[in-house]
Design an enzyme around this catalytic site. Structure first.
Site, PDB file in Angstrom:
ATOM      1  N   TYR A   1       0.268  -1.202   0.060  1.00 51.28           N
ATOM      2  CA  TYR A   1       0.125  -0.081   0.263  1.00 51.28           C
ATOM      3  C   TYR A   1       1.141   1.433  -0.130  1.00 51.28           C
ATOM      4  CZ  TYR A   1      -3.681   3.511   1.595  1.00 51.28           C
ATOM      5  OH  TYR A   1      -4.218   4.342   1.535  1.00 51.28           O
TER       6      TYR A   1
ATOM      7  N   GLU B   1     -11.999   4.602   3.134  1.00 50.61           N
ATOM      8  CA  GLU B   1     -12.116   5.718   4.527  1.00 50.61           C
ATOM      9  C   GLU B   1     -12.497   5.756   5.378  1.00 50.61           C
ATOM     10  OE1 GLU B   1      -8.958   6.791   5.099  1.00 50.61           O
ATOM     11  OE2 GLU B   1      -7.777   6.148   3.142  1.00 50.61           O
TER      12      GLU B   1
ATOM     13  N   TRP C   1      -6.129   1.295   9.824  1.00 45.60           N
ATOM     14  CA  TRP C   1      -5.900   1.052   8.364  1.00 45.60           C
ATOM     15  C   TRP C   1      -5.719  -0.787   8.129  1.00 45.60           C
ATOM     16  CZ3 TRP C   1      -8.443   2.603   4.438  1.00 45.60           C
ATOM     17  CH2 TRP C   1      -8.026   2.412   3.096  1.00 45.60           C
TER      18      TRP C   1
END
Length: 188
Positions: A19, A41, A49
């Protein structure tokens, strides 16, 4: 072994490293990807996350590839199906928020021609380069994320608080907060 220096938050988890290396801070101008990141998000709110990244493929499958034209059509049966899906974050408010956001996203596209044109106008279509020297230098919010959050909330968007919006700006490359010692610091 890859010896490149990365932002310290990337750690060694292959999902995080991928990522970091291939998405975070890279400018995104595809409306589909911008919508996906807006939903993800929002789903991350209150969670880590990495939790979202590990469930990302499940989200893509459950949410019809993040197609806002399909999501806007979701009914109570589909919401119940999503609530029963152990592969995603099962939060009714977040799921309903995704449906609302799909409708509003499409309205923005209709009004502005694309979400890309709308959201990137906040940064004059150029990434903001942060150049933090250490992790503590990366803000959670900025006056600009406050403004975007306020504007989106006024339009009716859900799960778009300033912290979520700043993370969204980083995720979509509107902001490049790669640390100065990171090999991606000069990404543009």
């Amino acid at each position: 072994m890859d010896e490149r220096i990365r932002c310290s938050w990337a750690g060694e988890d292959p999902i995080y490293v991928d990522y970091h290396d291939n998405e975070w801070g890279r400018p995104v101008h595809d409306d589909g990807k911008l919508f996906e990141m807006l939903i993800l998000e929002g789903m991350q709110a209150g969670l880590s996350w990495i939790t979202v990244l590990k469930k990302r493929e499940n989200f893509r499958a459950a949410f019809d590839g993040f197609d806002p034209k399909k999501i806007v059509m979701y009914d109570d049966v589909k919401v119940a199906e999503l609530m029963a899906n152990e592969g995603i974050i099962r939060n009714r408010l977040k799921i309903n928020g995704a449906i609302i956001n799909a409708r509003l996203f499409l309205e923005v596209v209709e009004k502005h021609g694309s979400f890309d044109k709308f959201i990137w106008s906040y940064v004059d279509y150029k990434p903001i380069i942060g150049r933090p020297e250490k992790l503590e230098d990366i803000p959670a919010t900025t006056p600009l994320s406050d403004k975007i959050s306020k504007d989106l909330k006024k339009m009716g968007f859900k799960f778009v608080g300033s912290t979520i919006i700043y993370a969204y700006m980083q995720a979509t490359g509107m902001v490049n907060d790669h640390m100065t010692n990171c090999f991606l610091c000069d990404l543009s």
